[in-house]
Write a protein that holds these residues in place. Structure first.
Motif, PDB file in Angstrom:
ATOM      1  N   GLU A 116      62.719 -11.338  34.366  1.00 46.94           N
ATOM      2  CA  GLU A 116      62.743 -12.807  34.300  1.00 46.94           C
ATOM      3  C   GLU A 116      61.803 -13.325  33.206  1.00 46.94           C
ATOM      4  N   ALA A 117      60.721 -12.566  32.952  1.00 44.20           N
ATOM      5  CA  ALA A 117      59.753 -12.970  31.923  1.00 44.20           C
ATOM      6  C   ALA A 117      60.205 -12.559  30.516  1.00 44.20           C
ATOM      7  N   GLY A 118      61.389 -11.949  30.433  1.00 44.90           N
ATOM      8  CA  GLY A 118      61.938 -11.596  29.127  1.00 44.90           C
ATOM      9  C   GLY A 118      61.558 -10.221  28.618  1.00 44.90           C
ATOM     10  N   HIS A 119      61.038  -9.365  29.509  1.00 52.39           N
ATOM     11  CA  HIS A 119      60.675  -8.014  29.096  1.00 52.39           C
ATOM     12  C   HIS A 119      61.826  -7.037  29.343  1.00 52.39           C
ATOM     13  N   GLN A 120      62.007  -6.103  28.429  1.00 49.70           N
ATOM     14  CA  GLN A 120      62.879  -4.951  28.683  1.00 49.70           C
ATOM     15  C   GLN A 120      62.012  -3.915  29.383  1.00 49.70           C
ATOM     16  N   MET A 121      62.584  -3.210  30.355  1.00 43.18           N
ATOM     17  CA  MET A 121      61.798  -2.277  31.158  1.00 43.18           C
ATOM     18  C   MET A 121      61.896  -0.849  30.628  1.00 43.18           C
ATOM     19  N   VAL A 122      60.800  -0.121  30.743  1.00 44.24           N
ATOM     20  CA  VAL A 122      60.812   1.331  30.569  1.00 44.24           C
ATOM     21  C   VAL A 122      60.494   1.915  31.944  1.00 44.24           C
ATOM     22  N   MET A 123      61.369   2.780  32.445  1.00 51.10           N
ATOM     23  CA  MET A 123      61.097   3.435  33.723  1.00 51.10           C
ATOM     24  C   MET A 123      60.714   4.882  33.485  1.00 51.10           C
ATOM     25  N   ILE A 124      59.592   5.278  34.055  1.00 50.23           N
ATOM     26  CA  ILE A 124      59.187   6.682  34.042  1.00 50.23           C
ATOM     27  C   ILE A 124      59.732   7.291  35.334  1.00 50.23           C
ATOM     28  N   GLY A 125      60.675   8.227  35.193  1.00 48.61           N
ATOM     29  CA  GLY A 125      61.293   8.793  36.391  1.00 48.61           C
ATOM     30  C   GLY A 125      62.202   9.951  36.041  1.00 48.61           C
ATOM     31  N   HIS A 126      62.803  10.538  37.074  1.00 44.88           N
ATOM     32  CA  HIS A 126      63.683  11.691  36.892  1.00 44.88           C
ATOM     33  C   HIS A 126      65.139  11.230  36.891  1.00 44.88           C
ATOM     34  N   GLU A 127      65.832  11.548  35.821  1.00 44.49           N
ATOM     35  CA  GLU A 127      67.230  11.151  35.682  1.00 44.49           C
ATOM     36  C   GLU A 127      68.062  11.720  36.837  1.00 44.49           C
ATOM     37  N   GLY A 128      68.886  10.863  37.437  1.00 37.86           N
ATOM     38  CA  GLY A 128      69.772  11.316  38.508  1.00 37.86           C
ATOM     39  C   GLY A 128      69.160  11.266  39.895  1.00 37.86           C
ATOM     40  N   HIS A 129      67.840  11.062  39.999  1.00 41.32           N
ATOM     41  CA  HIS A 129      67.229  10.966  41.323  1.00 41.32           C
ATOM     42  C   HIS A 129      67.651   9.639  41.958  1.00 41.32           C
ATOM     43  N   PRO A 130      67.960   9.632  43.266  1.00 42.70           N
ATOM     44  CA  PRO A 130      68.438   8.392  43.904  1.00 42.70           C
ATOM     45  C   PRO A 130      67.487   7.204  43.713  1.00 42.70           C
ATOM     46  N   GLU A 131      66.178   7.469  43.740  1.00 42.88           N
ATOM     47  CA  GLU A 131      65.240   6.355  43.565  1.00 42.88           C
ATOM     48  C   GLU A 131      65.346   5.763  42.152  1.00 42.88           C
ATOM     49  N   THR A 132      65.480   6.635  41.161  1.00 37.46           N
ATOM     50  CA  THR A 132      65.625   6.177  39.774  1.00 37.46           C
ATOM     51  C   THR A 132      66.914   5.374  39.609  1.00 37.46           C
ATOM     52  N   ILE A 133      68.007   5.891  40.169  1.00 34.55           N
ATOM     53  CA  ILE A 133      69.297   5.188  40.099  1.00 34.55           C
ATOM     54  C   ILE A 133      69.183   3.812  40.755  1.00 34.55           C
ATOM     55  N   GLY A 134      68.544   3.770  41.927  1.00 29.96           N
ATOM     56  CA  GLY A 134      68.386   2.501  42.653  1.00 29.96           C
ATOM     57  C   GLY A 134      67.541   1.498  41.894  1.00 29.96           C
ATOM     58  N   THR A 135      66.444   1.971  41.310  1.00 29.47           N
ATOM     59  CA  THR A 135      65.540   1.065  40.594  1.00 29.47           C
ATOM     60  C   THR A 135      66.182   0.556  39.308  1.00 29.47           C
ATOM     61  N   MET A 136      66.796   1.466  38.537  1.00 29.92           N
ATOM     62  CA  MET A 136      67.455   1.038  37.302  1.00 29.92           C
ATOM     63  C   MET A 136      68.612   0.083  37.598  1.00 29.92           C
ATOM     64  N   GLY A 137      69.207   0.249  38.772  1.00 32.44           N
ATOM     65  CA  GLY A 137      70.338  -0.595  39.171  1.00 32.44           C
ATOM     66  C   GLY A 137      69.942  -1.982  39.652  1.00 32.44           C
ATOM     67  N   GLN A 138      68.650  -2.301  39.625  1.00 37.69           N
ATOM     68  CA  GLN A 138      68.214  -3.650  39.980  1.00 37.69           C
ATOM     69  C   GLN A 138      68.473  -4.635  38.842  1.00 37.69           C
ATOM     70  N   LEU A 139      68.584  -4.110  37.616  1.00 35.82           N
ATOM     71  CA  LEU A 139      68.735  -4.956  36.432  1.00 35.82           C
ATOM     72  C   LEU A 139      70.057  -4.648  35.724  1.00 35.82           C
ATOM     73  N   PRO A 140      70.515  -5.548  34.859  1.00 34.31           N
ATOM     74  CA  PRO A 140      71.778  -5.312  34.138  1.00 34.31           C
ATOM     75  C   PRO A 140      71.691  -4.069  33.248  1.00 34.31           C
ATOM     76  N   PRO A 141      72.842  -3.451  32.920  1.00 32.60           N
ATOM     77  CA  PRO A 141      72.856  -2.272  32.045  1.00 32.60           C
ATOM     78  C   PRO A 141      72.122  -2.543  30.730  1.00 32.60           C
ATOM     79  N   GLY A 142      71.346  -1.549  30.308  1.00 32.88           N
ATOM     80  CA  GLY A 142      70.612  -1.666  29.045  1.00 32.88           C
ATOM     81  C   GLY A 142      69.242  -2.295  29.177  1.00 32.88           C
ATOM     82  N   GLU A 143      68.951  -2.857  30.355  1.00 30.98           N
ATOM     83  CA  GLU A 143      67.659  -3.527  30.539  1.00 30.98           C
ATOM     84  C   GLU A 143      66.550  -2.573  30.992  1.00 30.98           C
ATOM     85  N   VAL A 144      66.942  -1.352  31.391  1.00 31.27           N
ATOM     86  CA  VAL A 144      65.946  -0.350  31.785  1.00 31.27           C
ATOM     87  C   VAL A 144      66.166   0.916  30.972  1.00 31.27           C
TER      88      VAL A 144
END
Length: 316
Positions: A116-144
């Protein structure tokens, strides 16, 4: 024959965390309230023993909402789900209960706030892990943007290097994550971090206990599932902290006794989704073969408790 002496060091804290405890309780209370079957999207927590126990009580584990029949409740796992999943469940007028760990939900809220503040996110996580998928899925594609290691940071291509924020999976190695954060801050000095570290208290505490225990041990056994991120991190922490043999076992039956020949000290811990009964089983297996002395290695006291959703506390 006289049993050889062996000192077993038991890490404390170990095993179930408050988020796992809450998630299991949610499934059990849902079964009590609505009867079987209750559907659970993805394994409620990453532990076969726990999942099998809930399945025996009437829980049915599925991967997608399409597998859930109309009219029956569905529960979302402790790892969290993309925003699209509860939206689709609501569209279908399904009764659903979200068992996402509150500490994972905190990261979701944080990601939305930065977006909402206009930042693009960087997530530190393991690709394919359910938590990573869930967190990245909170925002539109390309925003994480996802990074796993410090080396990945060099390949990031954000749309604006001055409008970045980072979040992390809650179950990572504390030390590895610190290296990635340092690389992010070195390349993107304006990057914004979380108010409070995203790696959860339970992950941190269990890793600290292993670090304290490792120098005393010829071997460390981590009781946990092979798909459990926090359990695998404990194995790595044990090795790095100086224990030459650090291994993951799901049950006592998986212990490699030949690899342990000649040892005199063993450390035992468990990932956050492993129940204490499995640790008791491992201790009993050692007691059958050795004259065991048990010592506790206590590095923290935990008294965290999370409430279950209101829908489960209300009468049917």
């Amino acid at each position: 024959m006289t049993k050889p002496p062996l000192t077993l060091y038991l890490a404390a804290p170990r095993g179930f965390c408050a988020g796992v405890d809450r998630a299991i309780k949610i499934v059990e209370m849902a079964l009590e309230k609505w009867g079987a079957p209750v559907y659970v999207r993805h394994e409620i927590v990453h532990n076969k023993f726990v999942v099998d126990g809930l399945r025996d009580k009437g829980a049915v584990f599925v991967e997608e909402l399409d597998e859930c029949p109309p009219g029956r409740p569905v529960i979302f796992s402790a790892h969290g789900v993309p925003k699209a999943v509860p939206a689709e469940a609501a569209r279908r007028e399904m009764l659903f209960v979200d068992a996402t760990c509150p500490l994972v939900s905190k990261v979701h809220i944080e990601a939305a706030r930065h977006h909402e503040a206009g930042h693009q996110m960087v997530m530190i996580g393991h690709e394919g892990h359910p938590e990573t998928i869930g967190t990245m899925g909170q925002l539109p594609p390309g925003e994480v943007l996802l990074v796993e290691t410090a080396a990945d940071v060099a390949h990031l291509a954000p749309r604006d290097p001055n409008r970045l924020a980072f979040i992390t999976q809650t179950t990572l190695s504390v030390d590895d994550t610190a290296d990635v954060v340092a690389a992010l801050k070195a390349r993107f000095p304006a990057i914004v971090g979380p108010h409070k570290e995203d790696i959860c208290y339970a992950t941190t505490n269990r890793q600290e206990a292993v670090k304290a225990m490792a120098p005393k041990c010829d071997a460390i056994l981590v009781v946990g599932a092979p798909n459990s991120s926090n359990s695998k991190r404990l194995v790595e922490v044990g090795s790095r902290a100086g224990c030459r043999y650090s291994q993951l076992v799901e049950r006592a039956t998986q212990i490699d006794w030949r690899a342990l020949e000649g040892i005199t000290t063993v450390g035992i811990t468990a990932g956050a989704s492993a129940p204490e009964v499995l640790i008791d089983e491992v201790v009993a297996a050692f007691s059958e073969r050795y004259a065991v002395t048990v010592e506790m290695v206590v590095t923290a006291e935990e008294n965290v408790e999370f409430k279950v959703p209101r829908v489960l506390r209300e009468p049917a």
